[in-house]
Design a protein around this motif. Sequence first.
Motif, mmCIF file in Angstrom:
data_model
loop_
_atom_site.group_PDB
_atom_site.id
_atom_site.type_symbol
_atom_site.label_atom_id
_atom_site.label_comp_id
_atom_site.label_asym_id
_atom_site.label_seq_id
_atom_site.Cartn_x
_atom_site.Cartn_y
_atom_site.Cartn_z
ATOM 1 N N SER A 55 41.413 13.034 1.595
ATOM 2 C CA SER A 55 41.673 11.708 2.147
ATOM 3 C C SER A 55 41.985 10.690 1.054
ATOM 4 C CB SER A 55 40.460 11.242 2.962
ATOM 5 O OG SER A 55 40.593 9.894 3.334
ATOM 6 N N LYS A 56 41.250 10.754 -0.050
ATOM 7 C CA LYS A 56 41.452 9.783 -1.133
ATOM 8 C C LYS A 56 42.815 9.937 -1.798
ATOM 9 C CE LYS A 56 36.550 9.235 -2.266
ATOM 10 N NZ LYS A 56 35.475 9.530 -3.251
ATOM 11 N N GLY A 57 43.317 11.152 -1.823
ATOM 12 C CA GLY A 57 44.582 11.378 -2.507
ATOM 13 C C GLY A 57 45.792 11.391 -1.599
ATOM 14 N N TYR A 58 45.592 11.008 -0.332
ATOM 15 C CA TYR A 58 46.683 11.114 0.648
ATOM 16 C C TYR A 58 46.615 9.920 1.587
ATOM 17 C CZ TYR A 58 49.477 13.221 4.451
ATOM 18 O OH TYR A 58 50.419 13.481 5.413
ATOM 19 N N ASP A 59 47.714 9.196 1.739
ATOM 20 C CA ASP A 59 47.688 7.988 2.571
ATOM 21 C C ASP A 59 48.340 8.189 3.933
ATOM 22 O OD1 ASP A 59 50.271 8.202 1.691
ATOM 23 O OD2 ASP A 59 50.444 6.144 0.950
ATOM 24 N N GLY A 60 48.526 9.451 4.332
ATOM 25 C CA GLY A 60 49.002 9.748 5.675
ATOM 26 C C GLY A 60 47.834 10.011 6.612
ATOM 27 N N LEU A 61 48.123 10.584 7.771
ATOM 28 C CA LEU A 61 47.088 10.940 8.738
ATOM 29 C C LEU A 61 46.662 12.384 8.504
ATOM 30 C CD1 LEU A 61 48.664 9.481 12.016
ATOM 31 C CD2 LEU A 61 47.282 8.299 10.300
ATOM 32 N N ILE A 62 45.357 12.632 8.576
ATOM 33 C CA ILE A 62 44.819 13.980 8.382
ATOM 34 C C ILE A 62 44.134 14.436 9.664
ATOM 35 C CG2 ILE A 62 43.150 15.389 7.114
ATOM 36 C CD1 ILE A 62 43.588 13.564 4.702
ATOM 37 N N VAL A 63 44.552 15.585 10.172
ATOM 38 C CA VAL A 63 43.915 16.203 11.333
ATOM 39 C C VAL A 63 43.226 17.478 10.860
ATOM 40 C CG1 VAL A 63 44.272 17.299 13.576
ATOM 41 C CG2 VAL A 63 45.585 15.249 12.961
ATOM 42 N N VAL A 64 41.902 17.525 11.008
ATOM 43 C CA VAL A 64 41.123 18.693 10.594
ATOM 44 C C VAL A 64 40.859 19.554 11.826
ATOM 45 C CG1 VAL A 64 39.035 19.510 9.446
ATOM 46 C CG2 VAL A 64 40.001 17.279 8.824
ATOM 47 N N LEU A 65 41.307 20.801 11.797
ATOM 48 C CA LEU A 65 41.067 21.726 12.901
ATOM 49 C C LEU A 65 39.725 22.420 12.685
ATOM 50 C CD1 LEU A 65 44.613 23.321 13.394
ATOM 51 C CD2 LEU A 65 43.630 21.285 14.463
ATOM 52 N N CYS A 66 38.815 22.274 13.659
ATOM 53 C CA CYS A 66 37.440 22.759 13.519
ATOM 54 C C CYS A 66 37.148 23.860 14.540
ATOM 55 C CB CYS A 66 36.449 21.618 13.711
ATOM 56 S SG CYS A 66 36.621 20.290 12.517
ATOM 57 N N PRO A 67 37.349 25.124 14.172
ATOM 58 C CA PRO A 67 36.980 26.220 15.071
ATOM 59 C C PRO A 67 35.468 26.431 15.049
ATOM 60 C CG PRO A 67 37.766 27.095 13.001
ATOM 61 C CD PRO A 67 37.901 25.597 12.901
ATOM 62 N N ARG A 68 35.004 27.451 15.754
ATOM 63 C CA ARG A 68 33.558 27.665 15.859
ATOM 64 C C ARG A 68 32.917 27.972 14.511
ATOM 65 N NH1 ARG A 68 35.054 30.381 20.752
ATOM 66 N NH2 ARG A 68 34.785 32.431 19.771
ATOM 67 N N GLU A 69 33.650 28.589 13.588
ATOM 68 C CA GLU A 69 33.063 28.893 12.284
ATOM 69 C C GLU A 69 32.781 27.617 11.478
ATOM 70 O OE1 GLU A 69 35.480 31.097 9.601
ATOM 71 O OE2 GLU A 69 37.234 29.796 9.809
ATOM 72 N N MET A 70 33.316 26.488 11.922
ATOM 73 C CA MET A 70 33.065 25.203 11.253
ATOM 74 C C MET A 70 32.318 24.253 12.185
ATOM 75 S SD MET A 70 36.870 24.867 9.542
ATOM 76 C CE MET A 70 36.737 23.111 9.202
ATOM 77 N N LYS A 71 31.507 24.811 13.095
ATOM 78 C CA LYS A 71 30.887 23.986 14.134
ATOM 79 C C LYS A 71 29.959 22.915 13.565
ATOM 80 C CE LYS A 71 27.207 27.359 15.081
ATOM 81 N NZ LYS A 71 26.612 28.224 16.136
#
Length: 449
Positions: A55-71
């Motif tokens: 986020s700090k190095g990027y000024d666009g929009l970030i979408v994080v995909l969170c499957p069950r392994e990242m619950k």
Amino acid sequence: MESLIRILVRAKKDKDAVTATIRTFYGDWGGQIDVTSMGGVRRYNDLVKRIEEESKGYDGLIVVLCPREMKELRNYRAHPMNVRLVNLDKAKVRNARISEIFWAIEKGKALFRIYARWHPDKQGYVHFGTIGEPLRLKCKPTYDMYYAIGKPHKELFTELFGAPIGENPLVVKYDEGVHEVFQGSSMALRILIPYEYDEDVRLVGKGEYEPIDVNISSCINLNKSYLLFLERYAFKIFKWAEANTEYDYDRVIVPWSGGKDSTVALILSIKYFGKENVVPIYVDTCLDLPLNIKYIDEIARRLNIDYVYAKADISIELKKRGSLPTKDDRWCTKIKIKGLYDAMKKISDRPLIVVGDRDCESLSRLRRPFVRWHEGMLQIAPIKIWSTALVQLYLAMNGVRLNPLYELGFYRLGCYICPAFRSWERRILEKYFQELATYRKRFSTLKYA
């Protein structure tokens, strides 16, 4: 130049799956969307650290995909302003079909606009962050939210449903004509506004609530940092277009209807390109709702700009056909667009067109990139991810009043024969513009599909 949207996934194989999705569904986006892997990290703290570094190095929009392994990451609430997390009901991203990944990405984009929390002390809503009481909202890419601003709105709710509502309530517009009216953090009314012009609005649900007046000034103050973030993001879209298209434009053209979206597109264009380089064009169809041209003149004076007046008299074709346009045959739009293009040709050989299109308006607009080629001209949609509520607050923050037609209750503006007008707009036409409603009815030989 870097992309406008970045999809963040845990591992390289997940990145490969998203890359295939981008190739299939975003093939004409030309580098406006990309995907990055977090290097396979698994622990909660490592995932959060990686997201915040990105986020700090990027000024666009970030979408994080969170499957069950990242619950565990689903409890990560205090994420940066340019980050949204989307749950994916699969063990891993790579296990999902590309169509499922596509809709997860689109939901991530929608979360930048379909979000609100109630701040009881300030009597306003917050559209980002964790401050305030959460609203129980559903989120889909086609949903929208807006403030029902003005006393006529309040009176209409009371008149139709016998339910006292405070001023300026937040309304969430779902699919199939379903709308939820909120009072504070509570859902007060669930109403159905049929798309068919001749059907009637009806109440389909009611919650427990107390009437609350929403303070729009408080909403502006509570959301100022987010509105400025969206403004900077709009400027990033302009910069991306200039850096990646090599289009030698000679004028910036803003098709200006007097509606909220095109007015915000105009303000953003003036701020970025300079008003001496921006030419707004207003196309008069001769069937516009009253007050619209007065609003155009008022805001032109407020912004200290001139605009080009073009005429596309739809009333001539209406009388010739003897019937209204329909959703399947919008012959009126073709006449209006021809009027716009004829006006553009007189003032520009290579126009850069800035439009107020937004994702939630239709699936076709949702699929379009921020920057695209259209009939040999470059077109930019800087408010593509905004909600109506954010548009309203941005106008107010810049000291530009809403078109008074919205305060009468209109969700959208257009000619009074517009096929997109619903049963709600019929009510308003009949209440405030009876003569126009009667004139329209003369041509109602076709029912809208």
